[in-house]
Scaffold this motif. Structure first.
Motif, PDB file in Angstrom:
ATOM      1  N   GLY A 165       4.421  -7.306  -4.169  1.00 43.41           N
ATOM      2  CA  GLY A 165       4.654  -7.035  -3.380  1.00 43.41           C
ATOM      3  C   GLY A 165       5.258  -5.928  -3.567  1.00 43.41           C
ATOM      4  N   ALA A 166       5.583  -5.118  -4.930  1.00 39.92           N
ATOM      5  CA  ALA A 166       6.695  -4.092  -5.097  1.00 39.92           C
ATOM      6  C   ALA A 166       5.256  -2.643  -5.114  1.00 39.92           C
ATOM      7  CB  ALA A 166       6.908  -3.955  -6.740  1.00 39.92           C
ATOM      8  N   PHE A 167       3.974  -3.529  -5.426  1.00 38.50           N
ATOM      9  CA  PHE A 167       2.457  -2.837  -5.141  1.00 38.50           C
ATOM     10  C   PHE A 167       2.142  -2.115  -4.049  1.00 38.50           C
ATOM     11  CE2 PHE A 167      -2.125  -2.433  -4.522  1.00 38.50           C
ATOM     12  CZ  PHE A 167      -1.892  -1.348  -4.908  1.00 38.50           C
ATOM     13  N   ILE A 168       2.528  -3.358  -2.633  1.00 37.13           N
ATOM     14  CA  ILE A 168       2.518  -3.089  -1.499  1.00 37.13           C
ATOM     15  C   ILE A 168       3.827  -2.152  -0.933  1.00 37.13           C
ATOM     16  CG2 ILE A 168       2.597  -4.008   0.770  1.00 37.13           C
ATOM     17  CD1 ILE A 168       1.393  -6.677  -0.285  1.00 37.13           C
ATOM     18  N   ASN A 169       4.712  -2.178  -1.627  1.00 42.31           N
ATOM     19  CA  ASN A 169       5.777  -1.065  -1.262  1.00 42.31           C
ATOM     20  C   ASN A 169       5.158   0.684  -1.603  1.00 42.31           C
ATOM     21  OD1 ASN A 169       7.082  -3.005   0.139  1.00 42.31           O
ATOM     22  ND2 ASN A 169       8.636  -2.894  -1.556  1.00 42.31           N
ATOM     23  N   ALA A 170       5.172   0.497  -2.636  1.00 41.43           N
ATOM     24  CA  ALA A 170       4.381   2.052  -3.240  1.00 41.43           C
ATOM     25  C   ALA A 170       2.808   2.269  -2.498  1.00 41.43           C
ATOM     26  CB  ALA A 170       3.774   1.585  -5.408  1.00 41.43           C
ATOM     27  N   VAL A 171       2.163   1.440  -1.755  1.00 38.88           N
ATOM     28  CA  VAL A 171       1.219   1.994  -1.862  1.00 38.88           C
ATOM     29  C   VAL A 171       1.549   2.278   0.677  1.00 38.88           C
ATOM     30  CG1 VAL A 171      -0.996   1.271   0.043  1.00 38.88           C
ATOM     31  CG2 VAL A 171      -0.577   0.433  -2.228  1.00 38.88           C
ATOM     32  N   ILE A 172       2.656   1.634   0.611  1.00 38.15           N
ATOM     33  CA  ILE A 172       3.142   2.274   2.299  1.00 38.15           C
ATOM     34  C   ILE A 172       3.617   3.109   2.118  1.00 38.15           C
ATOM     35  CG2 ILE A 172       4.277   1.528   4.021  1.00 38.15           C
ATOM     36  CD1 ILE A 172       3.936  -1.645   3.563  1.00 38.15           C
ATOM     37  N   THR A 173       4.244   3.429   0.711  1.00 35.94           N
ATOM     38  CA  THR A 173       5.459   4.547   1.004  1.00 35.94           C
ATOM     39  C   THR A 173       4.013   5.592   0.541  1.00 35.94           C
ATOM     40  OG1 THR A 173       6.638   3.858  -0.224  1.00 35.94           O
ATOM     41  CG2 THR A 173       6.905   5.592  -0.487  1.00 35.94           C
ATOM     42  N   PHE A 174       3.537   5.562  -0.556  1.00 37.51           N
ATOM     43  CA  PHE A 174       2.164   6.671  -0.431  1.00 37.51           C
ATOM     44  C   PHE A 174       1.288   6.886   0.863  1.00 37.51           C
ATOM     45  CE2 PHE A 174      -2.247   7.479  -0.631  1.00 37.51           C
ATOM     46  CZ  PHE A 174      -2.937   8.411  -1.423  1.00 37.51           C
ATOM     47  N   LEU A 175       1.266   5.926   1.584  1.00 42.77           N
ATOM     48  CA  LEU A 175       0.083   6.564   2.654  1.00 42.77           C
ATOM     49  C   LEU A 175       1.393   6.800   3.962  1.00 42.77           C
ATOM     50  CD1 LEU A 175      -1.438   2.735   3.707  1.00 42.77           C
ATOM     51  CD2 LEU A 175      -2.215   5.248   2.733  1.00 42.77           C
ATOM     52  N   ILE A 176       2.716   6.573   3.617  1.00 39.15           N
ATOM     53  CA  ILE A 176       3.314   7.271   5.335  1.00 39.15           C
ATOM     54  C   ILE A 176       3.446   9.135   4.225  1.00 39.15           C
ATOM     55  CG2 ILE A 176       6.114   7.635   6.208  1.00 39.15           C
ATOM     56  CD1 ILE A 176       6.213   4.355   5.526  1.00 39.15           C
ATOM     57  N   THR A 177       4.177   9.279   3.245  1.00 40.63           N
ATOM     58  CA  THR A 177       3.671  10.251   2.679  1.00 40.63           C
ATOM     59  C   THR A 177       2.332  11.156   3.058  1.00 40.63           C
ATOM     60  OG1 THR A 177       5.402   9.360   0.823  1.00 40.63           O
ATOM     61  CG2 THR A 177       4.646  12.068   0.481  1.00 40.63           C
ATOM     62  N   ALA A 178       1.529  10.767   3.167  1.00 38.26           N
ATOM     63  CA  ALA A 178       0.649  10.920   2.763  1.00 38.26           C
ATOM     64  C   ALA A 178       0.099  11.841   4.611  1.00 38.26           C
ATOM     65  CB  ALA A 178      -0.378  10.532   2.471  1.00 38.26           C
ATOM     66  N   ALA A 179       0.763  10.656   5.163  1.00 37.09           N
ATOM     67  CA  ALA A 179       0.629  10.503   6.833  1.00 37.09           C
ATOM     68  C   ALA A 179       1.241  12.182   7.228  1.00 37.09           C
ATOM     69  CB  ALA A 179       0.781   9.779   7.241  1.00 37.09           C
ATOM     70  N   VAL A 180       2.394  12.226   6.377  1.00 35.32           N
ATOM     71  CA  VAL A 180       3.706  13.301   7.142  1.00 35.32           C
ATOM     72  C   VAL A 180       3.881  14.356   6.235  1.00 35.32           C
ATOM     73  CG1 VAL A 180       6.048  13.513   6.888  1.00 35.32           C
ATOM     74  CG2 VAL A 180       5.620  11.408   7.517  1.00 35.32           C
ATOM     75  N   LEU A 181       3.109  14.279   5.390  1.00 32.61           N
ATOM     76  CA  LEU A 181       2.563  15.895   4.701  1.00 32.61           C
ATOM     77  C   LEU A 181       1.206  16.255   5.669  1.00 32.61           C
ATOM     78  CD1 LEU A 181       2.767  15.276   1.194  1.00 32.61           C
ATOM     79  CD2 LEU A 181       3.689  16.669   2.294  1.00 32.61           C
ATOM     80  N   TYR A 182       0.245  15.906   6.162  1.00 36.34           N
ATOM     81  CA  TYR A 182      -0.704  16.294   6.930  1.00 36.34           C
ATOM     82  C   TYR A 182      -0.522  16.411   7.683  1.00 36.34           C
ATOM     83  CZ  TYR A 182      -5.134  16.597   9.078  1.00 36.34           C
ATOM     84  OH  TYR A 182      -6.689  16.219   9.464  1.00 36.34           O
ATOM     85  N   PHE A 183       0.516  15.403   8.762  1.00 36.38           N
ATOM     86  CA  PHE A 183       0.389  15.776  10.287  1.00 36.38           C
ATOM     87  C   PHE A 183       1.638  17.554  10.569  1.00 36.38           C
ATOM     88  CE2 PHE A 183      -1.412  11.647  11.010  1.00 36.38           C
ATOM     89  CZ  PHE A 183      -2.104  12.226  11.784  1.00 36.38           C
ATOM     90  N   LEU A 184       2.360  16.807   9.028  1.00 38.92           N
ATOM     91  CA  LEU A 184       3.325  18.486   9.004  1.00 38.92           C
ATOM     92  C   LEU A 184       3.590  19.411   8.457  1.00 38.92           C
ATOM     93  CD1 LEU A 184       6.529  16.348   9.700  1.00 38.92           C
ATOM     94  CD2 LEU A 184       5.099  17.129  11.807  1.00 38.92           C
ATOM     95  N   VAL A 185       1.838  19.178   7.725  1.00 37.19           N
ATOM     96  CA  VAL A 185       2.264  20.065   6.782  1.00 37.19           C
ATOM     97  C   VAL A 185       0.655  20.909   6.434  1.00 37.19           C
ATOM     98  CG1 VAL A 185       2.052  21.561   3.745  1.00 37.19           C
ATOM     99  CG2 VAL A 185       4.417  19.772   5.065  1.00 37.19           C
ATOM    100  N   VAL A 186      -0.476  20.375   6.222  1.00 38.46           N
ATOM    101  CA  VAL A 186      -1.792  20.947   6.127  1.00 38.46           C
ATOM    102  C   VAL A 186      -1.907  20.837   7.929  1.00 38.46           C
ATOM    103  CG1 VAL A 186      -4.096  19.556   5.496  1.00 38.46           C
ATOM    104  CG2 VAL A 186      -1.909  19.351   4.507  1.00 38.46           C
ATOM    105  N   ARG A 187      -2.276  20.271   9.073  1.00 36.73           N
ATOM    106  CA  ARG A 187      -3.091  20.659  10.022  1.00 36.73           C
ATOM    107  C   ARG A 187      -2.234  21.739  10.353  1.00 36.73           C
ATOM    108  NH1 ARG A 187      -3.662  16.223  13.986  1.00 36.73           N
ATOM    109  NH2 ARG A 187      -4.395  17.884  15.512  1.00 36.73           N
TER     110      ARG A 187
END
Length: 135
Positions: A66-88
């Protein structure tokens, strides 16, 4: 001490320090969102009260699934936000202000030094020899 002060007060060092601190705060915010709002909501649909408490025990060893799944979800949300609000937006801005290279002028070789000079040139820019303009 003066050199250290100049190094620390340079713009890019201060900007980098601010970016790291904001990134750490943002990561903590996304982690809290994932652990306290998102995974309990997912756990409610899956019949698990505390999603992060999911563990797998094999041979006396505990695996915090469960803690690992939380970490994966956190990473995916952070990566998506950085991609759509910074990189693009930065890529779009760079593409908008990119200058196209100037079209290359036709050239021919200087008979003296064999360097490439413009067709309409009457003197070589490298060896200063007089050349007849090419037809």
């Amino acid at each position: 001490m003066k050199g250290f002060r100049e190094f620390i007060l340079r713009g890019n060092v201060v900007d980098l320090a601010v970016a790291v601190l904001i990134g750490a705060a943002f990561s903590a915010l996304v982690s809290s969102f994932t652990e306290n709002l998102l995974t309990p909501l997912l756990g409610a649909f899956g019949g698990v009260r505390d999603f992060s408490a999911l563990v797998l025990t094999v041979g006396g060893s505990r695996f915090g699934v469960g803690a690992f799944i939380n970490a994966v979800i956190t990473f995916l949300i952070t990566a998506a936000v950085l991609y759509f609000l910074v990189v693009r937006p930065v890529n779009a801005l760079v593409a908008r202000y990119r200058t196209e290279p100037e079209p290359s002028a036709p050239v021919h070789e200087c008979p003296e030094c064999l360097s490439k000079i413009p067709v309409r040139a009457t003197r070589c820019a490298f060896c200063t020899a007089r050349v007849a303009p090419a037809a």
